[in-house]
Enzyme design. Structure first.
Site, PDB file in Angstrom:
ATOM      1  N   LYS A 197       0.707  -1.133   0.081  1.00  0.00           N
ATOM      2  CA  LYS A 197      -0.032   0.045  -0.075  1.00  0.00           C
ATOM      3  C   LYS A 197       0.926   1.042  -0.136  1.00  0.00           C
ATOM      4  CE  LYS A 197      -3.771  -2.272   2.373  1.00  0.00           C
ATOM      5  NZ  LYS A 197      -4.638  -2.572   3.522  1.00  0.00           N
ATOM      6  N   TYR A 200     -12.213  -1.825  -3.480  1.00  0.00           N
ATOM      7  CA  TYR A 200     -12.696  -2.168  -2.112  1.00  0.00           C
ATOM      8  C   TYR A 200     -14.422  -2.081  -2.016  1.00  0.00           C
ATOM      9  CZ  TYR A 200      -8.336  -2.154   0.512  1.00  0.00           C
ATOM     10  OH  TYR A 200      -7.160  -2.575   0.896  1.00  0.00           O
ATOM     11  N   ASN A 205      -1.761  -0.004   6.845  1.00  0.00           N
ATOM     12  CA  ASN A 205      -1.230  -1.249   7.505  1.00  0.00           C
ATOM     13  C   ASN A 205      -0.343  -1.952   6.373  1.00  0.00           C
ATOM     14  OD1 ASN A 205      -3.234  -1.995   5.785  1.00  0.00           O
ATOM     15  ND2 ASN A 205      -4.377  -3.299   7.317  1.00  0.00           N
ATOM     16  N   HIS A 212      -1.840  -5.554   1.477  1.00  0.00           N
ATOM     17  CA  HIS A 212      -3.266  -6.059   1.081  1.00  0.00           C
ATOM     18  C   HIS A 212      -2.792  -7.651   0.862  1.00  0.00           C
ATOM     19  CE1 HIS A 212      -6.883  -7.322  -0.414  1.00  0.00           C
ATOM     20  NE2 HIS A 212      -6.336  -7.833  -1.368  1.00  0.00           N
ATOM     21  N   GLU A 241      -9.400 -10.305  -7.719  1.00  0.00           N
ATOM     22  CA  GLU A 241      -8.397  -9.189  -7.554  1.00  0.00           C
ATOM     23  C   GLU A 241      -7.462  -9.338  -8.526  1.00  0.00           C
ATOM     24  OE1 GLU A 241      -7.414  -9.325  -3.173  1.00  0.00           O
ATOM     25  OE2 GLU A 241      -9.498  -8.552  -2.841  1.00  0.00           O
TER      26      GLU A 241
HETATM   27  P1  ATP Z   1      -6.878  -6.017   3.223  1.00  0.00           P
HETATM   28  O1  ATP Z   1      -8.266  -6.387   2.437  1.00  0.00           O
HETATM   29  O2  ATP Z   1      -6.236  -4.599   2.737  1.00  0.00           O
HETATM   30  O3  ATP Z   1      -5.975  -7.192   2.946  1.00  0.00           O
HETATM   31  P2  ATP Z   1      -7.820  -6.953   5.591  1.00  0.00           P
HETATM   32  O4  ATP Z   1      -8.474  -8.160   4.734  1.00  0.00           O
HETATM   33  O5  ATP Z   1      -6.955  -7.613   6.745  1.00  0.00           O
HETATM   34  O6  ATP Z   1      -6.903  -6.152   4.781  1.00  0.00           O
HETATM   35  P3  ATP Z   1     -10.407  -5.653   5.736  1.00  0.00           P
HETATM   36  O7  ATP Z   1     -11.422  -5.956   6.755  1.00  0.00           O
HETATM   37  O8  ATP Z   1     -10.563  -6.368   4.345  1.00  0.00           O
HETATM   38  O9  ATP Z   1      -9.002  -6.141   6.339  1.00  0.00           O
HETATM   39  O10 ATP Z   1     -10.211  -4.100   5.442  1.00  0.00           O
HETATM   40  C1  ATP Z   1      -9.733  -3.779   4.450  1.00  0.00           C
HETATM   41  C2  ATP Z   1      -8.825  -2.310   4.693  1.00  0.00           C
HETATM   42  O11 ATP Z   1      -9.551  -1.567   5.062  1.00  0.00           O
HETATM   43  C3  ATP Z   1      -7.719  -2.778   5.908  1.00  0.00           C
HETATM   44  O12 ATP Z   1      -6.740  -3.506   5.395  1.00  0.00           O
HETATM   45  C4  ATP Z   1      -7.511  -1.556   6.395  1.00  0.00           C
HETATM   46  O13 ATP Z   1      -6.488  -0.819   5.541  1.00  0.00           O
HETATM   47  C5  ATP Z   1      -8.578  -0.793   6.146  1.00  0.00           C
HETATM   48  N1  ATP Z   1      -9.686  -0.863   7.534  1.00  0.00           N
HETATM   49  C6  ATP Z   1     -10.285  -2.041   7.970  1.00  0.00           C
HETATM   50  N2  ATP Z   1     -10.773  -1.742   9.097  1.00  0.00           N
HETATM   51  C7  ATP Z   1     -10.921  -0.424   9.323  1.00  0.00           C
HETATM   52  C8  ATP Z   1     -11.106   0.467  10.407  1.00  0.00           C
HETATM   53  N3  ATP Z   1     -11.862   0.010  11.387  1.00  0.00           N
HETATM   54  N4  ATP Z   1     -10.552   1.720  10.091  1.00  0.00           N
HETATM   55  C9  ATP Z   1      -9.914   2.153   9.190  1.00  0.00           C
HETATM   56  N5  ATP Z   1      -9.646   1.576   8.068  1.00  0.00           N
HETATM   57  C10 ATP Z   1      -9.888  -0.128   8.153  1.00  0.00           C
HETATM   58 MG    MG Z   2      -9.675  -7.737   3.070  1.00  0.00          MG
END
Ligand code: ATP
Ligand code: MG
Length: 138
Positions: A9, A49, A112, A115, A126
């Site tokens: 990211k 997303y 974070n 992804h 994806e």
């Molecule tokens: P990713 O899909 O990016 O691999 P993930 O599967 O661990 O991460 P998801 O639940 O799919 O997490 O959320 C997608 C992304 O949205 C997260 O990686 C993070 O960048 C962001 N995100 C998730 N939860 C929150 C939150 N509570 N507040 C802000 N951003 C969030």
């Molecule tokens: Mg995810």
């Protein structure tokens, strides 16, 4: 042989950990079969997303994902979807295990670093979202 989509990211690129993230994949025996750097538009980030479009953080997340270039990769290996998720660590870096990418480099639940697709269906969607047929090896 399984495939998954990995993204470094914008915060990961800014933190200069592209090489470190790739090193961890290669050290784990994961093969990188496609890779490119791109700067997403807001529309492209929203499409990627789309599953999160009702979430309160959707606008902030898609702004963040367009704040700078990202690195997109197709990873290949046995059980690579789960192995990549394990190397990444929990979404919230505060809950991530020691030695994971997010534990080591994330600074925020949103920023974070990486992804990774979470299932075979999302991986297929994806991979095709980011790479065209000429870029995806047969
Ligand atoms: P990713 O899909 O990016 O691999 P993930 O599967 O661990 O991460 P998801 O639940 O799919 O997490 O959320 C997608 C992304 O949205 C997260 O990686 C993070 O960048 C962001 N995100 C998730 N939860 C929150 C939150 N509570 N507040 C802000 N951003 C969030
Ligand atoms: Mg995810």
């Amino acid at each position: 042989m399984e495939r998954t989509l990995s993204l470094i990211k914008p915060d990961g690129v800014k933190k200069h950990v592209i090489g470190e993230v790739i090193r961890r994949f290669e050290k784990d025996g994961i093969k990188i079969v496609a890779m490119k750097m791109i700067h997403l538009t807001k529309k492209q980030a929203q499409g990627f997303y789309a599953v999160h479009k009702e979430r309160p953080f959707f606008n902030s997340l898609t702004d963040f994902m367009t704040s700078g270039p990202i690195v997109a990769m197709i990873l290949e290996g046995d059980g690579v979807i789960e192995r990549n998720r394990k190397l990444m660590g929990a979404t919230n870096f505060k809950e991530a295990e020691e030695g994971t990418i997010r534990k080591d480099f994330a600074t925020d639940i949103e920023q974070n670093v990486v992804h990774g697709s979470d299932a075979p269906e999302t991986a297929a969607f994806e991979i095709n979202y980011f790479f065209n047929s000429f870029e995806i090896p047969g």
